[in-house]
Enzyme design. Sequence first.
Site, PDB file in Angstrom:
ATOM      1  N   THR A  12       0.042 -13.809   0.168  1.00  0.00           N
ATOM      2  CA  THR A  12       0.316 -13.482   1.567  1.00  0.00           C
ATOM      3  C   THR A  12       0.113 -11.997   1.842  1.00  0.00           C
ATOM      4  O   THR A  12       0.650 -11.160   1.109  1.00  0.00           O
ATOM      5  CB  THR A  12       1.778 -13.856   1.897  1.00  0.00           C
ATOM      6  OG1 THR A  12       1.975 -15.200   1.510  1.00  0.00           O
ATOM      7  CG2 THR A  12       2.075 -13.671   3.380  1.00  0.00           C
ATOM      8  N   GLU A  58      15.641 -15.675  -5.135  1.00  0.00           N
ATOM      9  CA  GLU A  58      15.313 -16.408  -3.920  1.00  0.00           C
ATOM     10  C   GLU A  58      16.478 -17.299  -3.510  1.00  0.00           C
ATOM     11  O   GLU A  58      16.412 -18.039  -2.550  1.00  0.00           O
ATOM     12  CB  GLU A  58      14.055 -17.261  -4.142  1.00  0.00           C
ATOM     13  CG  GLU A  58      12.820 -16.402  -4.380  1.00  0.00           C
ATOM     14  CD  GLU A  58      11.550 -17.219  -4.558  1.00  0.00           C
ATOM     15  OE1 GLU A  58      11.660 -18.442  -4.716  1.00  0.00           O
ATOM     16  OE2 GLU A  58      10.474 -16.621  -4.554  1.00  0.00           O
ATOM     17  N   ASN A  98       8.114 -29.292  -1.841  1.00  0.00           N
ATOM     18  CA  ASN A  98       9.350 -30.071  -1.761  1.00  0.00           C
ATOM     19  C   ASN A  98       9.348 -31.246  -2.731  1.00  0.00           C
ATOM     20  O   ASN A  98      10.420 -31.730  -3.114  1.00  0.00           O
ATOM     21  CB  ASN A  98       9.598 -30.513  -0.318  1.00  0.00           C
ATOM     22  CG  ASN A  98      10.100 -29.349   0.522  1.00  0.00           C
ATOM     23  OD1 ASN A  98       9.854 -28.192   0.194  1.00  0.00           O
ATOM     24  ND2 ASN A  98      10.811 -29.644   1.592  1.00  0.00           N
TER      25      ASN A  98
END
Lengths: 402, 367
Positions: free
Chosen positions: A163, A247, A387
């Site tokens: 990113t 995280e 997920n």
Amino acid sequence: MNIDFGSELETFRAEVCAFLDTAPTPAIREAGRKLTSVFAQFDQVMEWHRILYHQGWSAPHWPKEHGGTGWSVEQKYIFAEEYRKRDLPPLLPQGVGMVGPLLIDIGTEEQKAKYLPGILKGEDFWAQGYSEPNSGSDLASLQCRAVADGDDYIINGSKIWTTYAHHANRMFMLVRTDSSGKKQQGITFLLLDRMDYPGMTVRPIIGLDGFPEQCEVFFEDVRVPQSGRVGAENDGWSVAKHLLKHERGGGAQSPTLKRGLERIREAAQTTPSGFGTMLAEDPVFQRDIGELEADIASFEHFEKLAVSGHPVAADPAYPSINKTMNSELTQRVTVMLTQAVGNEALPLQLEALRVGANVEPLGSDLDLIAMPWYLNSRATTIYAGSNEVQRDLIARTVGREG
Amino acid sequence: MDFTFSDEQQMLRDSVSAFLLKNYDFDRRNAIVRSDAGWSREVWQQFAKLGLLALPFAEDRGGLGGSMADLVAIAEPFGAHLLAEHYTASAMLGGAALALAGDGSPAAGWLDKVITGEAIAALAYEEGPGTPDPSLIQAVVERQGSGFSLSGEKRMVLGGGDADVLVVVARLEGALALFAVEPAVQGITIRPYATIDGRRAANIAFDTVAIPAEALILADAGDALRGVLDRAILALCAESVGAMGALLRQTAEYAATRKQFGVPIATFQAVAHRLADMKIAYTKARATLLYTTALIDTGRATPKDIAILKGQTGKLGRALGEAAIQTHGGVGMTDELSVSHLHKRILANDALLGNAEYHLRKVGVLA
């Protein structure tokens, strides 16, 4: 049980509110209003980072001696809650959220002295080089090679989904330094001082929302110093896993989702259902928004339990449950948002979305962001461990709840 | 903030769990359910001794002044053990409604007996296929002489066939009123039955039943009734979340030991992901249960908070129960495992006092 934060914390809340109401510039607020991703528009979010740094609040969860705030878990939650209520752009997570805490925990004194101030002040922006074209969920299969040569490593290969690599001036990455044993062994964690080493190229990837948020980074005989290694050679997998700890937890994502709900309800006031009323009075819409609101409430309750130190936060599946809930709720909010604005979501308005654009948006701010936010949020269930991977992890802990 | 049980609450919970483990295993529970009475007076007397029947009532009414957190601490084990006795019916519905009466009234006398375990109370509230909101009540009371005359039909009255006293919700001059009525009075027809989840309930018809003036507990009882119903919803949801926890544990254990194709079925990703979704559902429902408990105990629960709790518990509970049956395969379809019974308890609690569909739409309506 006690549901209150306590009066001293309410004083703290007032202090936070006063700052957040006055400190952001109009451009920073605009970046927040035009947020269609986890990653806000670069220039404005970095400007905001530097303002927060001057207030001493750019890294609330760092230890105080490294420039953190020394806030309690509750204070951090209140800060995040008020921050998100105001549609302010969240700071980019790679520095203060990821590599910074990692260096604080296991970096050398030299590395800490060299890198932490730039992260804290918002002078540096770090790209995260983990995924590769053939290594996504199965990250440990990564192939980007680094071969030791004197005091350096020579890197060959590529990284993808890095990113904002085109905005970055530094990079942390995982490389393969040994292929002889198990795939988790033979990985090394490296810090790169520059993004413009000879042989290094960055290619922005235009996303489905029309924005170059993600990048691919290519390495062709790129020579980097070994002093940028974190941990031992071939021990990068445990370094990467350690980073994952940062995280986890203490988050306040539900206020963002609740803002989304407010905006859906707002749009539903003026969008016809097609059955004689506006969406807001339509029974099916009411049922759908009610179901979503109730699910977001449960997520908020879960977050508050975690913040208060309830054993739910000690469950080994906690980070995965948190990630799964938040990502899937984000997607549901953005689906309803696009439905609530109807056709107004269809004009392609990439220029109007830019902070400081000279183009007037065709409709409301909401019309402007609904579709790109929806499209971008398809990534939430893919990144940071898909997920499917999260559910694998959760399943291993089932039946051992407190 | 703190959403954990206090040491005292944990001790209470542990003692209830220990009692149920020892005296109320699945076989013994089934024997009780299949008996003529369908519930055990012996267990009830033990509850009285443990102080559970006095727990929810104010100290000046002879109770222990327990909080809703105290109630939730014991209602979760009740759900996990599939309690057939009328705890929710008598303490949380009927008894709570009796407690709205003034000192010295007949209702207050009944409350004393409910607290000691000598009497069972029931709240004759629901009508027709269900009464998600008190505004739907149609049973009506008219003034007659110095007393009243009651007509209407109540359905799905938990404990209605076993009650020594019925608290009837009916319209009096447009407003909702509560009356303490003895079931043997002329004009009352009680049709008792067993429910799908092993409880006893009844449909009760009132045909111009003459009621003495002193039977009136409260005229214009709308707000007070809402409070009783909200706390009963919390108790029902706590039971359901307890049942969800039991289903989750049993299903995890089954999936880890049941082998097909030579391996435990939990190793198949399709099964593993269903287990993960069950855990997520349980985590959400329990977080909302504990949070709403704290809201109610501080007097801050809004109608939307209650609707969120009831809606989430019903929806998530059904999903978890259906996943538990699917994971158990053929044996999940039988009466022999507690899996199906736990699922039915969750379904029953969902249907009572407005189901998930109703409550979730209500969340949407309450902007």
